[in-house]
Write an enzyme that holds these catalytic residues in place. Structure first.
Site, mmCIF file in Angstrom:
data_model
loop_
_atom_site.group_PDB
_atom_site.id
_atom_site.type_symbol
_atom_site.label_atom_id
_atom_site.label_comp_id
_atom_site.label_asym_id
_atom_site.label_seq_id
_atom_site.Cartn_x
_atom_site.Cartn_y
_atom_site.Cartn_z
ATOM 1 N N LYS A 45 0.661 -1.225 -0.017
ATOM 2 C CA LYS A 45 0.013 -0.005 0.131
ATOM 3 C C LYS A 45 0.866 1.130 0.078
ATOM 4 C CE LYS A 45 -3.744 -1.942 2.990
ATOM 5 N NZ LYS A 45 -4.507 -1.840 3.907
ATOM 6 N N LYS A 47 2.217 2.878 2.509
ATOM 7 C CA LYS A 47 1.600 3.538 3.730
ATOM 8 C C LYS A 47 2.320 3.014 4.735
ATOM 9 C CE LYS A 47 -2.616 2.862 4.300
ATOM 10 N NZ LYS A 47 -4.096 2.991 4.374
#
Length: 135
Positions: A45, A47
């Site tokens: 992701k 993140k």
């Protein structure tokens, strides 16, 4: 017993998360929450979470609507989880609308719940960043 499964990062736990978990639990008897691991968040992701997985897991386990927390380690584990945990209903926020409809072929109901509009982890992080003093 009707089993419900949802997924998320659950970083910076807030009342929007609680609303989602409460509404998900209302759809069945047993709520399973898969939390994205730190490695999955970073590698797939892109993140970085504020809290590491174990702390996010503790926070979610403390929510009275949640019966079981499992790790989410990859995008492709959803079908396996549906079968391993005998899931009847798969729930996600409506920002994922249509993305998990393939799970209907596995015999589960797929429901997209509206998010709590005025709050999100992304918004909290942005607001905190804006509040930092400028050098």
């Amino acid at each position: 017993m009707k089993r419900v499964l949802t997924y998320g990062t659950f970083d910076l736990m807030h009342y929007g998360h609680i609303n989602l978990l409460k509404r998900a639990k209302a759809l069945g008897d047993y709520l399973i929450v898969a939390i994205s691991t730190d490695e999955f968040n970073w590698n797939e992701k892109h993140k970085k979470t504020y809290f590491p997985y174990e702390q996010r897991k503790q926070l979610v386990e403390a929510v009275r609507y949640v019966d079981l927390v499992i790790p989410e380690e990859g995008w492709d584990q959803k079908v396996k989880d549906v079968h391993n945990f005998n899931v009847d209903t798969f729930v996600m926020g409506d920002d994922w609308e249509g993305k998990f409809d393939f799970l209907k072929d596995e015999g589960v109901d797929v429901i997209y719940l509206p998010r709590t509009p005025e709050i999100s982890t992304t918004k909290i992080k942005a607001n905190l960043h804006e509040d930092q003093p400028k050098n």
